[in-house]
Motif scaffolding. Structure first.
Motif, PDB file in Angstrom:
ATOM      1  N   ASP A 278       0.820  -1.223   0.000  1.00 33.56           N
ATOM      2  CA  ASP A 278       0.000   0.000   0.000  1.00 33.56           C
ATOM      3  C   ASP A 278       0.848   1.265   0.000  1.00 33.56           C
ATOM      4  OD1 ASP A 278       1.011   0.196   2.569  1.00 33.56           O
ATOM      5  OD2 ASP A 278      -0.937   0.408   3.552  1.00 33.56           O
ATOM      6  N   GLY A 279       2.166   1.107  -0.061  1.00 28.07           N
ATOM      7  CA  GLY A 279       3.070   2.251  -0.043  1.00 28.07           C
ATOM      8  C   GLY A 279       3.699   2.504   1.301  1.00 28.07           C
ATOM      9  N   THR A 280       3.183   1.809   2.335  1.00 28.77           N
ATOM     10  CA  THR A 280       3.743   1.952   3.692  1.00 28.77           C
ATOM     11  C   THR A 280       4.284   0.630   4.220  1.00 28.77           C
ATOM     12  OG1 THR A 280       1.672   1.486   4.871  1.00 28.77           O
ATOM     13  CG2 THR A 280       2.027   3.763   4.124  1.00 28.77           C
ATOM     14  N   GLY A 281       4.367  -0.395   3.356  1.00 25.01           N
ATOM     15  CA  GLY A 281       4.857  -1.698   3.782  1.00 25.01           C
ATOM     16  C   GLY A 281       3.775  -2.645   4.240  1.00 25.01           C
ATOM     17  N   ARG A 282       2.508  -2.290   4.026  1.00 26.77           N
ATOM     18  CA  ARG A 282       1.397  -3.137   4.431  1.00 26.77           C
ATOM     19  C   ARG A 282       0.689  -3.702   3.205  1.00 26.77           C
ATOM     20  NH1 ARG A 282      -0.226  -3.175   9.504  1.00 26.77           N
ATOM     21  NH2 ARG A 282      -2.279  -3.875   8.852  1.00 26.77           N
ATOM     22  N   VAL A 283      -0.001  -4.802   3.414  1.00 26.06           N
ATOM     23  CA  VAL A 283      -0.754  -5.445   2.339  1.00 26.06           C
ATOM     24  C   VAL A 283      -1.934  -4.572   1.920  1.00 26.06           C
ATOM     25  CG1 VAL A 283      -2.221  -7.415   1.747  1.00 26.06           C
ATOM     26  CG2 VAL A 283      -0.108  -7.779   3.045  1.00 26.06           C
ATOM     27  N   ALA A 284      -2.057  -4.372   0.592  1.00 23.58           N
ATOM     28  CA  ALA A 284      -3.179  -3.600   0.057  1.00 23.58           C
ATOM     29  C   ALA A 284      -4.042  -4.427  -0.889  1.00 23.58           C
ATOM     30  CB  ALA A 284      -2.669  -2.364  -0.680  1.00 23.58           C
ATOM     31  N   ALA A 285      -3.444  -5.440  -1.525  1.00 26.22           N
ATOM     32  CA  ALA A 285      -4.191  -6.216  -2.511  1.00 26.22           C
ATOM     33  C   ALA A 285      -3.448  -7.514  -2.811  1.00 26.22           C
ATOM     34  CB  ALA A 285      -4.382  -5.413  -3.799  1.00 26.22           C
ATOM     35  N   PHE A 286      -4.166  -8.431  -3.442  1.00 23.84           N
ATOM     36  CA  PHE A 286      -3.556  -9.672  -3.915  1.00 23.84           C
ATOM     37  C   PHE A 286      -3.732  -9.726  -5.429  1.00 23.84           C
ATOM     38  CE2 PHE A 286      -4.121 -14.254  -4.984  1.00 23.84           C
ATOM     39  CZ  PHE A 286      -2.811 -14.636  -4.775  1.00 23.84           C
ATOM     40  N   ARG A 287      -2.643 -10.031  -6.114  1.00 30.06           N
ATOM     41  CA  ARG A 287      -2.637 -10.061  -7.576  1.00 30.06           C
ATOM     42  C   ARG A 287      -2.348 -11.484  -8.039  1.00 30.06           C
ATOM     43  NH1 ARG A 287       1.013  -5.471  -9.356  1.00 30.06           N
ATOM     44  NH2 ARG A 287      -0.805  -4.266  -8.671  1.00 30.06           N
ATOM     45  N   TRP A 288      -3.127 -11.974  -8.988  1.00 33.71           N
ATOM     46  CA  TRP A 288      -2.910 -13.324  -9.486  1.00 33.71           C
ATOM     47  C   TRP A 288      -3.094 -13.380 -10.997  1.00 33.71           C
ATOM     48  CZ3 TRP A 288      -7.609 -11.826  -7.529  1.00 33.71           C
ATOM     49  CH2 TRP A 288      -8.766 -12.204  -8.204  1.00 33.71           C
ATOM     50  N   GLU A 289      -2.591 -14.464 -11.578  1.00 27.23           N
ATOM     51  CA  GLU A 289      -2.739 -14.703 -13.014  1.00 27.23           C
ATOM     52  C   GLU A 289      -3.725 -15.840 -13.222  1.00 27.23           C
ATOM     53  OE1 GLU A 289      -0.087 -15.817 -17.026  1.00 27.23           O
ATOM     54  OE2 GLU A 289       0.805 -16.000 -15.016  1.00 27.23           O
ATOM     55  N   ARG A 290      -4.645 -15.613 -14.111  1.00 24.88           N
ATOM     56  CA  ARG A 290      -5.598 -16.655 -14.473  1.00 24.88           C
ATOM     57  C   ARG A 290      -4.866 -17.766 -15.220  1.00 24.88           C
ATOM     58  NH1 ARG A 290     -10.658 -18.595 -13.157  1.00 24.88           N
ATOM     59  NH2 ARG A 290     -11.684 -19.490 -14.979  1.00 24.88           N
ATOM     60  N   THR A 291      -5.110 -19.025 -14.824  1.00 28.29           N
ATOM     61  CA  THR A 291      -4.465 -20.154 -15.476  1.00 28.29           C
ATOM     62  C   THR A 291      -5.486 -20.973 -16.256  1.00 28.29           C
ATOM     63  OG1 THR A 291      -4.753 -21.656 -13.589  1.00 28.29           O
ATOM     64  CG2 THR A 291      -2.750 -20.299 -13.627  1.00 28.29           C
ATOM     65  N   THR A 292      -4.961 -21.925 -17.022  1.00 33.09           N
ATOM     66  CA  THR A 292      -5.810 -22.866 -17.742  1.00 33.09           C
ATOM     67  C   THR A 292      -5.076 -24.190 -17.830  1.00 33.09           C
ATOM     68  OG1 THR A 292      -7.135 -23.201 -19.756  1.00 33.09           O
ATOM     69  CG2 THR A 292      -4.914 -22.293 -20.042  1.00 33.09           C
ATOM     70  N   THR A 293      -5.807 -25.257 -18.094  1.00 32.99           N
ATOM     71  CA  THR A 293      -5.172 -26.576 -18.170  1.00 32.99           C
ATOM     72  C   THR A 293      -4.387 -26.726 -19.464  1.00 32.99           C
ATOM     73  OG1 THR A 293      -7.244 -27.462 -19.067  1.00 32.99           O
ATOM     74  CG2 THR A 293      -6.880 -27.689 -16.707  1.00 32.99           C
ATOM     75  N   ASP A 294      -3.334 -27.548 -19.397  1.00 35.10           N
ATOM     76  CA  ASP A 294      -2.566 -27.830 -20.609  1.00 35.10           C
ATOM     77  C   ASP A 294      -2.711 -29.300 -20.976  1.00 35.10           C
ATOM     78  OD1 ASP A 294      -0.959 -29.281 -18.877  1.00 35.10           O
ATOM     79  OD2 ASP A 294       0.693 -27.847 -18.904  1.00 35.10           O
ATOM     80  N   ALA A 295      -2.093 -29.684 -22.078  1.00 32.42           N
ATOM     81  CA  ALA A 295      -2.267 -31.042 -22.601  1.00 32.42           C
ATOM     82  C   ALA A 295      -1.684 -32.104 -21.687  1.00 32.42           C
ATOM     83  CB  ALA A 295      -1.623 -31.136 -23.981  1.00 32.42           C
ATOM     84  N   ALA A 296      -0.719 -31.711 -20.841  1.00 27.62           N
ATOM     85  CA  ALA A 296      -0.064 -32.672 -19.950  1.00 27.62           C
ATOM     86  C   ALA A 296      -0.810 -32.848 -18.628  1.00 27.62           C
ATOM     87  CB  ALA A 296       1.364 -32.230 -19.691  1.00 27.62           C
ATOM     88  N   GLY A 297      -1.916 -32.150 -18.463  1.00 26.92           N
ATOM     89  CA  GLY A 297      -2.679 -32.263 -17.230  1.00 26.92           C
ATOM     90  C   GLY A 297      -2.314 -31.246 -16.174  1.00 26.92           C
TER      91      GLY A 297
END
Length: 460
Positions: A278-297
């Motif tokens: 958040d600019g002060t060393g505290r948690v402000a948000a969680f960021r993630w990447e959307r995934t999908t399945t691949d051919a190998a499972g």
């Protein structure tokens, strides 16, 4: 007849099962077993790693207590290996040692922001709400919105304890300070994130159903996560556990929501990317990447980045073992290196880069410190059977202690001023905690201060 004087370091299920299996095994020698633990009370993670609202799991203690109460095992609690007793001490008084110290540290989450204020390890939180004597008695429950990273039962336990109304925990053995902390929590939303899809979770069906039964908590799942590929459909059709989990989640999809004061969200196909400052060393948000399945499972990233505001993040991505003085340790895997429970050390001529390929006679491992933090009680029993088999067969390579009498270790601890607790001491503490609970209409109130635990145990 030959006699085996055995030390077991760790009085949780792994250590107790090892003792029990050895006592019942076919052998041509007598056995004398001493269990050591750094905590004043036995049972390890069954006492300090299981949520207080899981009394049926804590019922395992009944079986473990039966082993200890058989009269064939001595217990020395409040004894720190490497401080109060060393490996050299054990060699002087025993023929062998089994390390059953488990894995109690949180595995690392290597993403930016993991060290921010408001980013926590699940193991530390579990220790707090279970009244572990070696953790602070306060916990910063200040967040309204919380992310929990992980798709196993620990993630469910942590999420359930965070979102559950504190009053609903009063019938349990929850310590008073934990109740007070949870009662004051402003939480409204807990979000669970997992990299894979709903058919690949590590939850057990019973644990998952339990969170859906929480009072005044809406279960929120997202339709986009249920567009199954053929592999996922096959898993549902062929695996009973996956079928039950899928059915539970789809029941929640059909539920009406919006009336509860709290919400538990389950997000699948979500790879952690960053915990946002958040600019002060505290948690402000969680960021993630959307995934999908691949051919190998497996799963692969899609490049789609999402973010949600939270003020706290809990990582429940696994446990990690702790290194013990004078005992080999695999720092990559967090285990004592071993071959089927026989501890291995590096070839001294190879230096620190050598392989763990030489048996360290007289030293064994079992449980999570042997195999890593996976598996349930059944795995712990089979682990112990394997280790005990090698211990018995290694008779010719046991240590030859200079002072093997049962009194000698007691004399050593007394001489060093160690305030150890015994099995009678555990009975004292057990009855004391039950009485504290009975006085206020509860099952038990756990004593959490180490000095008080020791004093009650020793009737001081």
């Amino acid at each position: 007849m030959t006699k085996l004087r055995l030390a077991i370091v760790g009085a949780g299920p792994a250590g107790i099962y090892a003792a029990d299996i050895l006592l019942k095994a076919e052998r041509n020698f007598e056995v004398s077993i001493d269990l050591f633990d750094h905590l004043p009370a036995p049972y390890g993670l069954v006492r300090y790693g299981v949520s207080p609202d899981h009394p049926r799991i804590k019922g395992i203690i009944t079986a473990l207590r039966g082993v200890l109460d058989s009269g064939d095992i001595r217990v020395f609690g409040n004894v720190r290996f490497g401080v109060d007793v060393t490996l050299d001490d054990l060699k002087k008084h025993y023929n062998a040692v089994i390390f059953a110290t488990g894995a109690v540290q949180d595995a690392d989450l290597n993403i930016p922001g993991a060290a921010l204020d408001g980013s926590f390890g699940a193991a530390d939180f579990v220790s707090w709400f279970d009244g572990h004597p070696d953790v602070p008695r306060t916990w910063p429950l200040e967040a309204r919105e919380i992310a929990v990273i992980g798709n196993g039962n620990v993630a469910l336990d942590v999420s359930r304890m965070l979102i559950k109304h504190a009053d609903d925990l009063l019938p349990t053995e929850i310590p008073a300070n934990v109740y007070d902390g949870l009662k004051a929590s402003p939480v409204t939303d807990v979000h669970i994130f997992g990299r894979r899809g709903p058919t690949s979770v590590k939850f057990t069906p019973l644990e998952l159903r339990e969170v859906g039964e929480l009072r005044d908590v809406d279960m929120i799942v997202y339709d986009e996560d249920f567009d199954y590929d053929e592999a996922a459909k096959a898993a549902v059709a062929s695996n009973k556990q996956v079928f039950v989990i899928d059915k539970t989640l789809n029941v929640w999809r059909a539920r009406e929501s919006g009336t509860a004061s709290r919400r538990l969200h389950l997000h699948f196909f979500a790879k952690p990317v960053e915990i946002v400052d958040d600019g002060t060393g505290r948690v402000a948000a969680f960021r993630w990447e959307r995934t999908t399945t691949d051919a190998a499972g497996g799963v692969v990233g899609t490049g789609e980045i999402r973010e949600i505001p939270v003020q706290a993040v809990y990582r429940a991505v696994g446990y990690f073992g702790s290194e013990l003085p004078d005992v080999p340790f695999d720092k990559k895997r967090g285990v004592i290196p071993n071959r089927e429970g026989q501890v291995l050390r590096r070839d001294p001529s190879a230096g620190t880069g050598g392989l763990f390929n030489q048996q360290m006679y007289g030293v064994y491992a079992t449980g999570w410190i042997k195999r890593g933090p996976v598996g349930l009680i059944g795995h712990t029993k089979s682990d112990a059977m394997e280790t005990i088999k090698h211990l018995i067969n290694d008779l010719g390579n046991w240590w030859r202690p200079e002072s093997p009498s049962e009194e000698s270790i007691v004399e050593l601890l007394d001489a060093r001023g160690v305030r150890y607790t015994g099995l009678d001491g555990w009975h004292n503490l057990d009855q004391h905690e039950l009485a504290l609970g009975e006085a206020v209409g509860r099952i038990r109130i756990k004593v959490v201060d180490r000095d008080e635990m020791v004093a009650v145990s020793r009737a001081e």
